[in-house]
Design a protein around this motif. Structure first.
Motif, PDB file in Angstrom:
ATOM      1  N   VAL A   1       0.839  -1.202   0.000  1.00 14.02           N
ATOM      2  CA  VAL A   1       0.000   0.000   0.000  1.00 14.02           C
ATOM      3  C   VAL A   1       0.874   1.251   0.000  1.00 14.02           C
ATOM      4  O   VAL A   1       0.646   2.198  -0.756  1.00 14.02           O
ATOM      5  CB  VAL A   1      -0.921   0.006   1.241  1.00 14.02           C
ATOM      6  N   GLN A   2       1.894   1.228   0.812  1.00 11.52           N
ATOM      7  CA  GLN A   2       2.743   2.414   0.935  1.00 11.52           C
ATOM      8  C   GLN A   2       3.526   2.713  -0.339  1.00 11.52           C
ATOM      9  O   GLN A   2       3.842   3.860  -0.627  1.00 11.52           O
ATOM     10  CB  GLN A   2       3.717   2.231   2.116  1.00 11.52           C
ATOM     11  N   THR A   3       3.847   1.686  -1.095  1.00 10.23           N
ATOM     12  CA  THR A   3       4.595   1.889  -2.332  1.00 10.23           C
ATOM     13  C   THR A   3       3.671   1.991  -3.541  1.00 10.23           C
ATOM     14  O   THR A   3       4.121   1.902  -4.679  1.00 10.23           O
ATOM     15  CB  THR A   3       5.571   0.718  -2.549  1.00 10.23           C
ATOM     16  N   ASP A   4       2.384   2.151  -3.264  1.00  4.83           N
ATOM     17  CA  ASP A   4       1.391   2.270  -4.329  1.00  4.83           C
ATOM     18  C   ASP A   4       1.351   1.052  -5.246  1.00  4.83           C
ATOM     19  O   ASP A   4       0.874   1.131  -6.374  1.00  4.83           O
ATOM     20  CB  ASP A   4       1.660   3.530  -5.171  1.00  4.83           C
ATOM     21  N   SER A   5       1.867  -0.039  -4.719  1.00  5.50           N
ATOM     22  CA  SER A   5       1.777  -1.270  -5.491  1.00  5.50           C
ATOM     23  C   SER A   5       0.317  -1.719  -5.595  1.00  5.50           C
ATOM     24  O   SER A   5      -0.087  -2.322  -6.564  1.00  5.50           O
ATOM     25  CB  SER A   5       2.629  -2.358  -4.827  1.00  5.50           C
TER      26      SER A   5
ATOM     27  N   LYS B   1      -3.661   0.064  -4.726  1.00  5.94           N
ATOM     28  CA  LYS B   1      -4.283   1.342  -4.394  1.00  5.94           C
ATOM     29  C   LYS B   1      -5.701   1.153  -3.875  1.00  5.94           C
ATOM     30  O   LYS B   1      -6.323   0.112  -4.096  1.00  5.94           O
ATOM     31  CB  LYS B   1      -4.284   2.240  -5.631  1.00  5.94           C
TER      32      LYS B   1
ATOM     33  N   ASP C   1      -8.679  -1.352  -4.884  1.00  7.66           N
ATOM     34  CA  ASP C   1      -8.190  -2.590  -5.492  1.00  7.66           C
ATOM     35  C   ASP C   1      -8.659  -3.797  -4.700  1.00  7.66           C
ATOM     36  O   ASP C   1      -8.784  -3.743  -3.479  1.00  7.66           O
ATOM     37  CB  ASP C   1      -6.651  -2.602  -5.540  1.00  7.66           C
TER      38      ASP C   1
ATOM     39  N   ASP D   1      -8.661   5.101   2.818  1.00 10.19           N
ATOM     40  CA  ASP D   1      -7.603   5.843   3.501  1.00 10.19           C
ATOM     41  C   ASP D   1      -6.441   4.941   3.888  1.00 10.19           C
ATOM     42  O   ASP D   1      -5.720   5.209   4.853  1.00 10.19           O
ATOM     43  CB  ASP D   1      -8.169   6.519   4.753  1.00 10.19           C
TER      44      ASP D   1
ATOM     45  N   LYS E   1      -3.483   4.313   2.842  1.00  5.31           N
ATOM     46  CA  LYS E   1      -2.118   4.826   2.922  1.00  5.31           C
ATOM     47  C   LYS E   1      -1.898   5.613   4.213  1.00  5.31           C
ATOM     48  O   LYS E   1      -0.874   5.492   4.871  1.00  5.31           O
ATOM     49  CB  LYS E   1      -1.823   5.723   1.710  1.00  5.31           C
TER      50      LYS E   1
ATOM     51  N   CYS F   1      -1.862   3.302   7.242  1.00  8.14           N
ATOM     52  CA  CYS F   1      -0.705   2.417   7.316  1.00  8.14           C
ATOM     53  C   CYS F   1       0.375   2.980   8.225  1.00  8.14           C
ATOM     54  O   CYS F   1       1.101   2.246   8.884  1.00  8.14           O
ATOM     55  CB  CYS F   1      -0.115   2.207   5.917  1.00  8.14           C
TER      56      CYS F   1
END
Lengths: 131, 131
Positions: free
Chosen positions: A25-29, A31, A34, A79, A81, A84
């Motif tokens: 999630v943090q690396t936008d792998s 979103k 999803d 929310d 991101k 996290c």
DNA sequence: ATATGTACCCCTTAATCACACGGTACATAT
DNA sequence: ATATGTACCGTGTGATTAAGGGGTACATAT
């Protein structure tokens, strides 16, 4: 998103799952919105028990990182991101550190603290230890 | 002052000793300055291990109920009666209850709380779990 | 029928801990 | 010599726990 589990790791498998999904999630792998693999499917892919994956998912949902929509599956929280970044376990650790430090300074033995802790968390009212 | 120990009791022996000595102080059965039986002698009389009696004495001294004067023996503390009324363990119980209630309300699992507690009291810095 | 999350029941494994015991030793002072 | 509290090494037992697994079942909706 690919997930790897190290059976021989010192960190439990459900924790590894949480770590990696949070990192995704943090690396936008992945979103918000999803879909995540179903519990049974992910468990099958990783060759772990359903309950292990379910445990990770439940904790992630409690922290508002993912959302489960019943029979429709599990999705990344809107929310995610932001949520996290907050580590509940770290916060718990801090709070307990403060309290225990206070108790130690008051002269309480670690053994006494442990026993009292066990009584409290098991809902045993003080000094009521039955056979 | 007579002390009775119930081997089959659910409360540990050293705790029984503490209870009874405190009660003896509160009922003026023994008064400040009075001498207590030596560790070895009391252990022998009650047929328990020296260390069990020693443990009780040490906790009583920490709470300023008794005083040990090295080779001269153990005596009732001058302020014994006042210090008897304060129960450190009850205070520890309260403090822990407050903290744990806070953590639970924040959504922390009992299991998470237990693990964090173990980490704190064993001086493991957060997330530093080595093999 | 099929898949979703979820909730129960059971189990094994390894680890930690409180309690109590046994022994040995020490410096202290009588 | 004897007795004091104290400290250290060890033992064993029973209880509790986390982690993970196995199975079975449920209401939901497609």
């Amino acid at each position: 998103m690919q997930i790897m589990i190290d059976i021989d790791s010192n960190t439990p498998m459900f924790a590894q799952l949480i770590e990696q999904i949070k990192k995704a999630v943090q690396t936008d792998s992945i979103k918000p919105g999803d879909g995540l693999p179903s519990i049974r499917q992910l468990a099958n892919d990783l060759n772990v028990n359903n309950k292990t994956v379910a445990k990770a998912y439940q904790l992630l949902e409690r922290d508002n990182v993912i959302q489960t929509k019943g029979y429709r599956g599990t999705f990344v929280h809107p929310d995610a991101k932001a949520n996290c970044s907050f580590d509940l376990n770290a916060w718990v650790f801090e709070k307990l550190s403060e309290t225990i430090e206070t108790l130690r300074k008051a002269g309480a033995t670690d053994s006494e603290i442990r026993i009292a802790f066990g009584d409290v968390i098991n809902n045993r009212t003080f000094k009521e230890k039955e056979a």
